[in-house]
Scaffold this active site. Structure first.
Site, mmCIF file in Angstrom:
data_model
loop_
_atom_site.group_PDB
_atom_site.id
_atom_site.type_symbol
_atom_site.label_atom_id
_atom_site.label_comp_id
_atom_site.label_asym_id
_atom_site.label_seq_id
_atom_site.Cartn_x
_atom_site.Cartn_y
_atom_site.Cartn_z
ATOM 1 N N SER B 41 0.824 -1.214 0.000
ATOM 2 C CA SER B 41 0.000 0.000 0.000
ATOM 3 C C SER B 41 0.858 1.264 0.000
ATOM 4 O O SER B 41 0.354 2.351 -0.264
ATOM 5 C CB SER B 41 -0.929 0.008 1.204
ATOM 6 O OG SER B 41 -0.177 -0.082 2.395
ATOM 7 N N CYS B 42 2.147 1.111 0.299
ATOM 8 C CA CYS B 42 3.051 2.268 0.250
ATOM 9 C C CYS B 42 3.193 2.752 -1.190
ATOM 10 O O CYS B 42 2.875 2.039 -2.137
ATOM 11 C CB CYS B 42 4.435 1.894 0.758
ATOM 12 S SG CYS B 42 4.475 1.424 2.486
ATOM 13 N N VAL B 43 3.718 3.949 -1.322
ATOM 14 C CA VAL B 43 3.980 4.517 -2.639
ATOM 15 C C VAL B 43 5.454 4.888 -2.734
ATOM 16 O O VAL B 43 6.036 5.378 -1.765
ATOM 17 C CB VAL B 43 3.101 5.769 -2.890
ATOM 18 C CG1 VAL B 43 3.604 6.585 -4.070
ATOM 19 C CG2 VAL B 43 1.646 5.362 -3.114
ATOM 20 N N GLY B 108 0.635 1.783 -3.945
ATOM 21 C CA GLY B 108 -0.727 2.193 -3.623
ATOM 22 C C GLY B 108 -1.760 1.083 -3.788
ATOM 23 O O GLY B 108 -2.934 1.360 -4.050
#
Lengths: 122, 187
Positions: B41-43, B108
């Site tokens: 989910s990190c970018v 993301g």
């Protein structure tokens, strides 16, 4: 007590966050996108109670801006806080020697920022 | 001396791999450097200046609080903004020109159905930041439900992004703040 604050940062996102934070704290905010724009604003407006400036900006950086403001008549009175991701002692020393009043490391804490504003605008 | 390897464009090069972990940021002007990261989910934002041949990558958690904690929008913005500010500042210090910066965005993903769409909010923040700050988005691969591995040859501004089923490193800590982050020092 509400203060008039000029924020200087080339990042629209950071200016937006600063405005949001400072307005929430009851202050009136004006913005400039770099050192040159800040000097132009200062030349045509009443001196604000405080200026908060970034370091790394195009055209004129924060160090140049602080030195230029301090060289102006009456520019020695206005508190100037440097707000930056930089954390090196050398750059902190340079800011102090240029005439900055204080140094705040991003990402800023709204409560610490509010406390610093109170202390330097007494 | 580094061994010759097949690079991400199929050629041979002396490749220096740098792993960009959660909360970190690196910038280079070394043509041999390939930055790699694994994203859930990190970018990760990759920036490059094609003329100065300077490139860099960050990897931010943004609104992802520790489990069971609430992160306000302002807090999340500070972390995301900090990650982007740090990357941009390091790019400029390495010789890049702000008006020439180009960006890639990856990550993301919403890995767990039924949970808050953290990946979506991360991706939305990153896109909005670039739009507000006038940095053109050259390429993006965002969203979905799978993790990604990204390899970025920073100075060339070329990236390879693969969807992976492999485990994404668990978010075990909050964003890495600078030493004395948020600290105030009055002279």
């Amino acid at each position: 007590m509400a203060k008039t604050i000029l924020t200087v940062d080339d990042s629209p996102s950071m200016r937006m966050l600063l405005r949001h934070t400072l307005v929430q704290q009851g202050h009136m905010v004006h913005e400039a996108v770099d050192g040159i724009a800040a000097l132009e604003w200062l030349a045509t407006n009443d001196q604000p109670d405080l200026m908060i400036t970034d370091i790394n900006m195009p055209r004129m950086d924060g160090f140049g801006l602080v030195e230029a403001v301090r060289a102006q008549r009456g520019g020695g009175e206005m508190p100037i806080l440097v707000l930056t991701t930089e954390s090196s002692d050398a750059k902190k020393t340079r800011a102090r020697e240029a005439g900055a009043t204080g140094w705040i490391v991003k990402p800023f804490d709204p409560d610490k920022l509010a406390s610093a504003i109170r202390r330097v605008t007494l | 001396m580094q061994p010759l390897r097949h690079d991400i464009n199929g050629g041979l090069s002396r490749e220096i791999r740098i792993n960009i972990v959660q909360g970190s940021c690196r910038v280079t002007d070394n043509d041999d450097v390939v930055m790699s990261t694994v994203l859930g989910s990190c970018v990760a934002c990759c920036l490059f200046d094609p003329l100065a041949r300077v490139g860099g990558m960050n990897h931010f958690l943004l609104a992802e609080p520790r489990e069971g904690t609430v992160c306000s929008t302002a807090e999340a913005e500070r972390y995301g903004l900090y990650a982007m500010e740090l990357l941009i500042n390091e790019m400029l210090q390495a010789g890049a020109i702000r008006s020439r910066l180009r960006a890639h965005l990856y990550g993301g993903a919403n890995l767990h159905a039924g949970m808050q769409a953290i990946g979506t909010s991360n991706a939305d923040f990153a896109r909005a930041f670039l739009l507000r700050d006038g940095i053109p988005l050259a390429h993006s691969n965002l969203g979905g439900v799978l993790a990604r591995r990204v390899d970025f040859r920073a100075t060339a501004g070329k990236a390879r992004c693969r969807l992976v089923a492999a485990d994404v490193p668990a978010v075990t800590r909050g964003p890495v703040l600078p030493r004395g982050g948020g600290a105030v020092e009055l002279f």
